[in-house]
Motif scaffolding. Structure first.
Motif: not given
Ligand SMILES: *Cc1c(COP(=O)(O)O)cnc(C)c1O
Length: 382
Positions: A73, A135, A152, A155-156, A161-163, A183-184, A211
């Motif tokens: 990320l 993150v 979320t 985060a959006e 990005p969400l881990l 999450g991402a 990824e």
């Protein structure tokens, strides 16, 4: 009959039966290496279990998965990473491995996980100070999904990005969708005390093949495509061994059963404490949440128990050779992390004060449950 008084653990490995067969196959075919058919097979089993067309990279630990997640990320030295304060230190340590700064956020009382309001306050405050967090690390603690919709959405809104730290939540769902797929990226753990174990291991959950390949590349010393050893980025030795993955394949056969048994332990405690004033068993806030109840946990309010605290109960259990443990001590109260920014109130601090994890293993016997019940009933003079 002499009652056995052997130690009752909080959460211990529970083998299903076929693990040794997969390990034997690895020996028979000489795949005694950090790659091989068990690694590929275990990854496929996990991909099938989680669905949602995820791509899994099997790794040597959940901590390694969080570390590689941060790298994928784009977290580098000087960045800020938001992390739920109420968690195990392995959620936060990889932020420091990257030379980044953790920014801790309090929990809310419904799921005990990252509070959407405190999260937004942290983000706007850090942006005002000149740095947008790179993150957000949210944790599904004890198997309880965090407030997925709210988190979320935040985060959006800010494009961060969400881990997901899903180390404790394999098999938990929110609105029917598995934890680890929101999450991402997400991290899983197969440490010895988790719902399934490979003796030690973890996995990164990704949403694209690229990824996953990047994670595997970094986990195997970042070797460029050349006949000699050529490197153009920092590598790690984070791949899962084919022996450990064999244990994992056997464990995947019994995962559904382990979830049912852990949830059964939760029901056992709900029943045991139903008439005990001042004790609350940690439960799903609404029907949207489905916890694997990796660990059953309670809070004890001494104002309602006539002064009995969770520490008194812990000592009573210990005297009966039964392991229990206070809830996670929040990161913002840890000597190593207390100098970093923190947003929120005292929800997680209070949970640490009042909370206790109780023996929750999928392998506890009726006789062991009876021993636990006897100590608790005696303690509360039920
Ligand atoms: C167990 C755990 C980890 C780390 O996993 P390991 O496989 O032990 O490295 C990370 N986060 C949480 C919340 C955990 O419980």
């Amino acid at each position: 009959m002499i009652m056995s008084n052997s130690k009752i653990w909080l959460s211990s490995p529970h083998m299903g039966g076929n693990e040794q067969q997969f390990v034997q196959e690895a020996f028979d075919t000489n795949w005694v290496a950090p790659l091989g058919p068990n690694v590929a097979g275990f990854e496929e089993d996990l991909e099938q279990f989680l669905g949602e067309s995820v791509h899994i990279a099997a790794l040597s630990s959940g901590t390694a998965a969080i570390h590689l997640g941060l790298i994928l990320l784009g977290v580098t030295a000087g960045d800020e990473v938001i992390c739920q304060s109420f968690t195990f230190s392995a959620s936060a340590n990889p932020i420091l491995y990257q030379g980044a700064t953790p920014v801790f956020v309090d929990s809310e009382p419904d799921t005990w996980n990252i509070c959407p309001k405190a999260l937004e306050e942290a983000i706007t405050s850090r942006i005002a100070k000149g740095k947008k967090p790179k993150v957000i690390i949210g944790v599904h603690l004890y198997g309880m999904p965090f407030k997925v919709d709210e988190i979320t959405a935040v985060a959006e809104k800010y494009g961060i990005p969400l881990l997901e730290d899903s180390a404790e939540a394999l098999g938990s769902t929110y609105q029917g969708k598995p934890c680890g797929t929101f999450g991402a990226l997400a991290a899983l753990s197969f440490n010895g005390n988790k719902i399934i174990t490979t003796s030690g291991g973890g996995a990164l959950v990704a949403h694209t093949k690229q990824e996953k390949e990047k994670a595997v590349f970094l986990a195997t010393q970042a070797r460029d495509n050349a006949p000699h050893y050529q490197h153009s980025s920092i590598g790690y030795n984070y791949r899962l061994s084919n022996i450990c993955a064999g244990i994992g394949r056997g464990q995947m056969e019994v995962l559904d059963n382990h979830i049912a048994l852990r949830r059964g332990m939760h029901d056992f405690y709900v029943d045991l404490f139903k008439d005990v004033e001042g004790v609350t068993v940690f439960n799903e806030p609404t029907a949207d949440y489905h916890s694997n109840h990796w660990l059953s946990a309670i809070t004890v309010d001494p104002l309602q128990t006539g002064g009995k605290t969770r520490e008194h109960l812990r000592l009573a259990l210990e005297a009966g050779n039964i392991e229990s443990r206070p809830l996670w001590k929040p990161m913002h109260l840890q000597p190593i992390f207390e100098k970093y920014p923190y947003y929120g109130g005292n929800v997680s601090a209070q949970l640490f004060e009042d909370g206790l994890c109780l023996p929750s293993g999928s392998n506890l016997t009726d006789a062991e449950r009876q021993r636990i019940a006897t100590v608790i009933e005696t303690f509360f003079e039920k």
